[in-house]
Design an enzyme around this catalytic site. Structure first.
Site, mmCIF file in Angstrom:
data_model
loop_
_atom_site.group_PDB
_atom_site.id
_atom_site.type_symbol
_atom_site.label_atom_id
_atom_site.label_comp_id
_atom_site.label_asym_id
_atom_site.label_seq_id
_atom_site.Cartn_x
_atom_site.Cartn_y
_atom_site.Cartn_z
ATOM 1 N N ASP A 1 0.836 -1.203 0.000
ATOM 2 C CA ASP A 1 0.000 0.000 0.000
ATOM 3 C C ASP A 1 0.868 1.249 0.000
ATOM 4 O OD1 ASP A 1 -1.795 2.101 0.524
ATOM 5 O OD2 ASP A 1 -3.156 0.765 1.574
ATOM 6 N N ASP B 1 -1.599 5.658 -6.611
ATOM 7 C CA ASP B 1 -2.014 4.805 -5.489
ATOM 8 C C ASP B 1 -2.068 3.351 -5.933
ATOM 9 O OD1 ASP B 1 -3.137 4.173 -2.887
ATOM 10 O OD2 ASP B 1 -5.054 3.924 -3.916
#
Length: 435
Positions: A112, A315
């Site tokens: 992440d 992202d």
């Protein structure tokens, strides 16, 4: 006779190559990026029979992810940089192998780029559903007390006062329906052949709900508790990844940590810093073209504004690229104008058309400061096997009070080498077959 032997050897080589490619998984020493639905995933996920339905299901969780990201960038400057009290994560689109403790215990942790802290479920955890880390058998494990500086950065920590005696416990909620309770801890973290001693992470003792990644999360953000910050002397603030296609059932991508082995000739654009949310990787998106047409977009919709959190980020946890509504509408309308119709919807995708028209589908080009990214067709369209449809694989960001953030998501990053160089404040992109 010689020809027969050569033919036999050639066929044997092909058979061996196929077996190696389709039956083996990367070793523990390889720092691979594994699709959650891939053969090498540890989560017993069966091979999907319909990739478009799998993608639609994954993309259906994006609005929660976008709301979470927007809530982060809307925080005030003095917010703690480690973690929000309200976080939403999918089960994880990609995981990486990590070993924690001495001897190392293998965990498959979600990669992440928009989170800083790492956390794993620990032995005795109530509500955990997968493998857990066992602190008692690690000779290098230790819990962290309320007096350590890291404890003051954790949202939801339960210390009665700064510097109070006792372990640093904290509680965090996820999406309102899931939460966990953890102890701030330290232990050795092994990634490939590298060992990072005294790595700070959350050791989870209780979980409620089902949206928490089952074997934990590895934060690759830019904040003070991230992997980059805790390993600065080892990796100099540099890493890159290559994400394989979700259809790459038999294959994995790769994660490269540190400046060595990174591509030399790579196009780059500056990374921007938002002091309100230092973990996010902002870039300056200056425009978008559909084919040869530069889409008319008001500059303020693309402008970076650290006060409101507006701008564009890269992202790894969002599935399909999302633009604020006016930007997406302009892209969609120009795309439809060039492809013609009729158009229909499929899940999150509102611009689906007969795949026989794909030959006239224009390329989507993202213009960044100093760099243009022409998205390959596989990164901008998805296909339906149930019907002869192709769909524009983008969507509008959810409309809420903080809907000011554009997100370049992992579907649009697949089969590209994405380089994050925080030391030189730059992001690089190069074509690479990640499988």
């Amino acid at each position: 006779m010689a020809l027969a032997i050569a033919t036999f050897l050639f066929i044997t080589l092909l058979s061996t190559t196929k077996t190696l490619a389709f039956d083996s998984c990367p070793s523990n020493e390889q720092l691979s990026v594994i699709p959650i639905y891939g053969k090498c995933s540890p989560f017993n996920t069966p091979k999907p029979t319909s990739w478009e339905n799998t993608l639609i299901n994954m993309a259906s969780k994006d609005p929660q992810r976008l709301s979470y990201l927007s809530s982060l960038v809307a925080q005030k400057p003095n917010s703690a940089p480690i973690a929000s009290g309200q976080q939403v994560f999918n089960i994880g689109n990609y995981v990486v192998r990590a070993k924690i403790g001495t001897p190392g215990q293998l965990m498959f942790m979600v990669l992440d780029t928009s989170s800083d802290t790492a956390w794993v479920p620990c032995s005795g955890c109530t509500g955990c559903t997968s493998s857990v880390f066992t602190p008692n058998i690690s000779s290098t494990y230790g819990s962290m007390g309320c007096s350590v500086p890291e404890c003051t950065q954790v949202k939801g920590q339960s210390c009665p006062a700064a510097g109070a005696p006792g372990a640093c416990f904290f509680n965090q909620s996820y999406g309102g329906a899931s939460s966990f309770y953890a102890t701030l801890s330290r232990d050795s973290l092994r990634l490939g052949a590298d060992v990072i001693p005294n790595y700070s992470f959350g050791c989870i003792s209780a979980v409620s709900g089902s949206s928490i990644p089952p074997q934990g999360l590895l934060g690759l953000g830019r904040g003070s508790m991230s992997l980059l910050s805790q390993s600065m002397s080892l990796y100099s603030g540099v890493f890159s990844y290559c994400l394989p296609s979700f259809k790459s059932y038999y294959f994995s991508g790769s994660l490269k940590l540190g400046p060595l082995g990174q591509p030399k000739n790579i196009r780059t654009t500056p990374l921007l810093k938002n002091p309100h949310r230092p973990s996010l990787y902002y870039v300056n998106l200056t425009g978008i073209s559909v084919g040869r047409v530069l889409v008319p977009i008001a500059p303020e919709l693309l402008a970076f504004d650290p006060n409101t959190g507006a701008g564009t980020i890269i992202d790894s946890g969002t599935v399909i690229t999302r633009f604020v509504q006016p930007i997406y509408n302009a892209i969609r309308d120009e795309f439809r104008n060039q492809v013609k119709g009729p158009f229909t919807s499929l899940g999150a995708f509102d611009t689906c058309f007969a795949s026989t028209n794909e030959a006239v589908a224009p390329a989507i080009i993202l213009h960044f400061t100093g760099m243009d990214l022409v998205l390959p067709m596989e990164n901008s369209l998805i296909h339906s096997s149930a019907s002869p449809l192709a769909c524009l694989a983008m969507a509008a960001a959810p409309t809420n009070v903080n809907s000011v953030l554009n997100v370049i998501a992992n579907l649009q990053q697949q089969n590209l080498r994405i380089l994050f160089d925080t030391a030189n404040s730059r992001l690089g992109i190069a074509r690479e077959l990640c499988n």
